[in-house]
Motif scaffolding. Structure first.
Motif, PDB file in Angstrom:
ATOM      1  N   ARG A 215      38.575  39.259  26.889  1.00  0.00           N
ATOM      2  CA  ARG A 215      37.306  39.917  26.746  1.00  0.00           C
ATOM      3  C   ARG A 215      37.518  41.258  25.786  1.00  0.00           C
ATOM      4  O   ARG A 215      38.361  41.712  25.383  1.00  0.00           O
ATOM      5  CB  ARG A 215      37.238  40.580  28.038  1.00  0.00           C
ATOM      6  N   LEU A 216      35.971  41.254  25.134  1.00  0.00           N
ATOM      7  CA  LEU A 216      36.008  42.325  24.306  1.00  0.00           C
ATOM      8  C   LEU A 216      35.129  43.468  25.085  1.00  0.00           C
ATOM      9  O   LEU A 216      33.917  42.978  25.401  1.00  0.00           O
ATOM     10  CB  LEU A 216      35.153  42.061  23.044  1.00  0.00           C
ATOM     11  N   LEU A 217      35.509  44.583  25.612  1.00  0.00           N
ATOM     12  CA  LEU A 217      35.015  45.277  26.422  1.00  0.00           C
ATOM     13  C   LEU A 217      33.708  46.175  25.691  1.00  0.00           C
ATOM     14  O   LEU A 217      33.742  46.615  24.690  1.00  0.00           O
ATOM     15  CB  LEU A 217      35.990  46.380  26.866  1.00  0.00           C
ATOM     16  N   LEU A 226      32.127  40.910  26.289  1.00  0.00           N
ATOM     17  CA  LEU A 226      32.148  39.411  25.621  1.00  0.00           C
ATOM     18  C   LEU A 226      33.295  38.762  26.044  1.00  0.00           C
ATOM     19  O   LEU A 226      34.396  39.292  26.041  1.00  0.00           O
ATOM     20  CB  LEU A 226      32.071  39.581  24.205  1.00  0.00           C
ATOM     21  N   SER A 227      33.197  37.609  26.571  1.00  0.00           N
ATOM     22  CA  SER A 227      34.482  37.137  27.280  1.00  0.00           C
ATOM     23  C   SER A 227      34.358  35.485  27.184  1.00  0.00           C
ATOM     24  O   SER A 227      33.137  34.937  27.049  1.00  0.00           O
ATOM     25  CB  SER A 227      34.415  37.338  28.627  1.00  0.00           C
ATOM     26  N   PHE A 273      38.291  47.748  22.582  1.00  0.00           N
ATOM     27  CA  PHE A 273      39.216  47.487  23.784  1.00  0.00           C
ATOM     28  C   PHE A 273      39.277  46.183  24.115  1.00  0.00           C
ATOM     29  O   PHE A 273      38.143  45.281  24.148  1.00  0.00           O
ATOM     30  CB  PHE A 273      38.807  48.390  25.021  1.00  0.00           C
ATOM     31  N   ILE A 274      40.319  45.332  24.185  1.00  0.00           N
ATOM     32  CA  ILE A 274      40.431  43.868  24.279  1.00  0.00           C
ATOM     33  C   ILE A 274      41.511  43.906  25.705  1.00  0.00           C
ATOM     34  O   ILE A 274      42.233  44.641  26.281  1.00  0.00           O
ATOM     35  CB  ILE A 274      41.585  43.293  23.229  1.00  0.00           C
ATOM     36  N   LYS A 275      40.749  43.026  26.410  1.00  0.00           N
ATOM     37  CA  LYS A 275      41.225  42.871  28.154  1.00  0.00           C
ATOM     38  C   LYS A 275      41.521  41.369  28.063  1.00  0.00           C
ATOM     39  O   LYS A 275      40.867  40.398  27.764  1.00  0.00           O
ATOM     40  CB  LYS A 275      40.206  43.165  28.822  1.00  0.00           C
TER      41      LYS A 275
END
Length: 305
Positions: A215-217, A226-227, A273-275
């Motif tokens: 994910r791009l938060l 975006l996931s 932030f990347i998740k």
């Protein structure tokens, strides 16, 4: 019926029994040609449908429009069956589709709706386990309450040719010739606005490892992340036991267009932030907490953890 002189002489020469046998043979040839043409038309329809969005999670949602016309065509014999768009168990997984006979097929001819599952030839068949063994669920959806779907499930027979690695565009369909009585097609619970919905679910829970979600938060609203998600391909070296510090990376080379990096929804105060989420729900069994109390003074008392 008027018979011309040449035909009359032919009848006298070869006799009616032989002519009948010739007629039967010609009918069989014509029937075989019709079946072949039907399969070719089915593949053409599938290729057109493949231009639409394809599902890569083992789930097909098939919307059949113009139902009344299609049912008339089935009853008259003009169209024996319909094929869905393809769907897949993963990006590199099995390729499949559904086939429906609105006037029935085989033992369901004229009385039932026949619904079948089809294994198709895919681009990654060489890397997949064969025969196909995944549980398949076929459904006719209730469009009114969502609580009375008609469904049937089966596990493939590993000895059947329907589930071996395909050598042609598609294997022989397999499924439920007596899926549902045709009387249900008069119920607007299942046929609404001249549309029916078919759903096919292929159980992939024992086919691949756990899901990985990237994910791009969204830093502004928290609602537009975006996931993308994928299940690791067990045959790739990326997911084997590492022999060096790290394996080859695997994921989404086309994760997002770079234009999103100009949007402060995703880039704020010069930070992104990347998740990454790894689903472990099917990785382990349920935890069982077992304690042995060796303190006599604590017997009979509850202990919170």
């Amino acid at each position: 019926m008027v018979i011309n002189p040449v035909t009359s002489l032919l009848l006298q020469e070869i006799g009616m029994p032989l002519l009948n046998r010739l007629s039967i043979a010609m009918l069989e040839v014509c029937n075989a040609r019709m079946i072949s043409m039907e399969n070719q038309m089915g593949m053409h329809a599938i290729r057109l449908a493949e231009q639409d969005f394809a599902n890569y999670e083992g789930v097909l949602l098939w919307k059949i429009k113009d139902f009344a016309r299609r049912k008339r065509d089935a009853d008259s014999g003009k169209t024996r069956s319909l094929y869905s768009q393809p769907f897949y168990t993963s990006r590199n997984g099995y390729k499949m589709c559904a086939r429906i006979c609105l006037n029935g097929d085989g033992m369901g001819k004229g009385t039932h709706v026949s619904l079948f599952f089809v294994v198709m030839r895919g681009d990654y068949d060489a890397f997949l386990p064969w025969p196909f063994r995944q549980k398949v669920t076929l459904m006719l959806l209730d469009q009114e309450t969502g609580r009375h779907h008609l469904s049937d499930s089966f596990r493939p027979d590993p000895m059947s040719s329907s589930f071996q690695r395909p050598t042609t565009e598609m294997n022989i369909a397999s499924g439920c010739p007596l899926f549902a009585n045709q009387t249900v097609l008069k119920d607007q619970m299942y046929v609404k606005d001249d549309v029916v919905f078919i759903k096919v679910i292929v159980d992939t829970s024992d086919l691949y490892g756990p899901w990985v979600t990237l994910r791009l938060l969204d830093q502004e609203t928290g609602r537009c992340h975006l996931s993308d998600s994928f299940r690791p391909d067990p045959k790739l070296s990326s997911f084997q036991r590492p022999t060096t510090e790290m394996n080859i990376a695997s994921g989404c080379p086309l994760f997002a267009n770079q234009t999103v990096l100009k949007d402060q929804m995703y880039v704020k105060d010069d930070v992104v932030f990347i998740k990454v989420i790894v689903d472990t729900s099917d990785l382990y069994g349920p935890w069982i907490l077992y304690t042995v109390n060796i303190n006599p003074e604590m017997r009979g008392k509850s202990i919170d953890y």
